[in-house]
Write an enzyme that holds these catalytic residues in place. Structure first.
Site, PDB file in Angstrom:
ATOM      1  N   ASP A 205       0.811  -1.225   0.000  1.00  0.00           N
ATOM      2  CA  ASP A 205       0.000   0.000   0.000  1.00  0.00           C
ATOM      3  C   ASP A 205       0.842   1.271   0.000  1.00  0.00           C
ATOM      4  O   ASP A 205       0.321   2.365  -0.154  1.00  0.00           O
ATOM      5  CB  ASP A 205      -0.912  -0.008   1.239  1.00  0.00           C
ATOM      6  CG  ASP A 205      -1.860   1.188   1.292  1.00  0.00           C
ATOM      7  OD1 ASP A 205      -2.495   1.492   0.268  1.00  0.00           O
ATOM      8  OD2 ASP A 205      -1.957   1.824   2.362  1.00  0.00           O
ATOM      9  N   SER A 229      -5.999   5.960   0.160  1.00  0.00           N
ATOM     10  CA  SER A 229      -6.373   4.698  -0.469  1.00  0.00           C
ATOM     11  C   SER A 229      -7.888   4.509  -0.363  1.00  0.00           C
ATOM     12  O   SER A 229      -8.468   4.730   0.704  1.00  0.00           O
ATOM     13  CB  SER A 229      -5.664   3.526   0.218  1.00  0.00           C
ATOM     14  OG  SER A 229      -4.266   3.665   0.149  1.00  0.00           O
ATOM     15  N   GLN A 279      -4.871  -0.705  -7.304  1.00  0.00           N
ATOM     16  CA  GLN A 279      -5.388   0.213  -6.292  1.00  0.00           C
ATOM     17  C   GLN A 279      -5.984   1.445  -6.949  1.00  0.00           C
ATOM     18  O   GLN A 279      -5.418   2.000  -7.892  1.00  0.00           O
ATOM     19  CB  GLN A 279      -4.278   0.655  -5.336  1.00  0.00           C
ATOM     20  CG  GLN A 279      -4.762   1.574  -4.210  1.00  0.00           C
ATOM     21  CD  GLN A 279      -3.649   1.951  -3.255  1.00  0.00           C
ATOM     22  OE1 GLN A 279      -2.871   2.849  -3.534  1.00  0.00           O
ATOM     23  NE2 GLN A 279      -3.562   1.255  -2.134  1.00  0.00           N
TER      24      GLN A 279
END
Length: 290
Positions: A205, A229, A279
């Site tokens: 991430d 995110s 993502q």
């Protein structure tokens, strides 16, 4: 964020409160205003793995970040047993704080099976020894930035290979927006496939959303960008060794509506494609304060 790899491993050691209910700790000291998304994802995966037979390994997970986590209190992970099949097992995990759901994860696990096998070739890139330690790039922003990075992210070693800024292809027609780096845990992880999967999820991430800013000449830490995110997906193709060098080959096919989409192939140093990651995140343009 944890200042050492042993602290990361400690975060992955969840307390079981009840059947399917776990509590994850927080780093003792952090300057972050909200919990790092990779931490929540890694702890959620550990919670799910603790409810799955040892002969089944995660092959995909899908995450939604709903609310920013509070770094001052523990996070409770509620694991729902969706299905136990002969080959596949499915779990859904809700992460809670202050009586609210801050995060959802759905993960699928599979027994080891034989079948057809193919993969993309790893691109030709400089080796980790030839790449630039990320801390050297951070140092260009001053000692405060170095101190912050060392405090928050020293548990992983990251080496920057480069990206293709607009000057390399102003019309963005020849090649996609690309950002590449090597990363690994800064130390040795326990010989546990679930821990390696969780550690990989943790670090996946950190830099991916930044690829969506490459065409716009911006960086994820800039005061011109509000990043967050929104959702995150990992497909595990083959076993991952998170304490060995991994190439994070990131591209961004699109940005619109203040959101950026990034995808990445992840290769081991010997060229094995171990995972694919995607993502979408918030990359809201901001006007810097004067």
């Amino acid at each position: 964020m944890p200042a050492s790899l042993s602290d990361v491993i400690g975060l992955l050691d969840l307390e079981q409160l009840e059947v399917g209910l776990f509590r994850g700790s927080q780093p003792e000291a952090s300057s972050l205003k909200r919990v790092f998304g990779g931490q929540v994802a890694a702890q959620a995966l550990m919670a799910a793995q603790l409810t799955v037979p040892e002969d089944r390994h995660v092959h995909s997970l899908h995450l939604y970040f709903i609310l920013g986590g509070d770094p001052t209190i523990p996070i409770v992970y509620d694991v729902e047993n969706v299905r136990d099949g002969r080959s596949f097992t499915t779990r859904r995990v809700a992460a809670r704080q202050h009586g609210e759901i801050i995060f959802y994860m759905t993960a699928s696990f599979q027994v080891v099976e034989e079948g057809w096998d193919h993969q993309d070739l790893m691109p030709q890139v400089p080796s980790p020894d030839e790449a630039t330690p990320l801390i050297d790039i951070i140092a260009l922003q001053g000692q405060d930035a170095v101190d912050h990075w060392t405090k928050e992210w020293a548990s992983f070693d990251m080496r920057y290979i480069g990206d293709n800024r607009p000057a390399d292809d102003p019309q963005r027609r020849l090649v996609p927006a690309t950002q590449r780096l090597w990363f690994r845990a800064d130390g040795e992880l326990p010989d546990s496939r679930p821990i390696h999967n969780a550690a990989f999820t943790y670090i996946s991430d950190l830099s991916l959303l930044g690829a969506s800013l490459v065409p716009h000449g911006q960086f994820i830490g800039s005061d011109r960008v509000q990043p967050a995110s929104l959702d995150h997906t990992i497909w595990f193709h083959r076993p991952v060794s998170a304490d060995q060098w991994l190439l994070y080959d990131q591209t961004s096919p699109s940005a619109s509506g203040a959101r950026g989409l990034s995808t990445a192939r992840v290769f081991s140093q010997d060229g094995v494609l171990v995972a694919t990651v995607a993502q979408e995140g918030l990359i809201r343009p901001l006007t810097p304060r004067t």
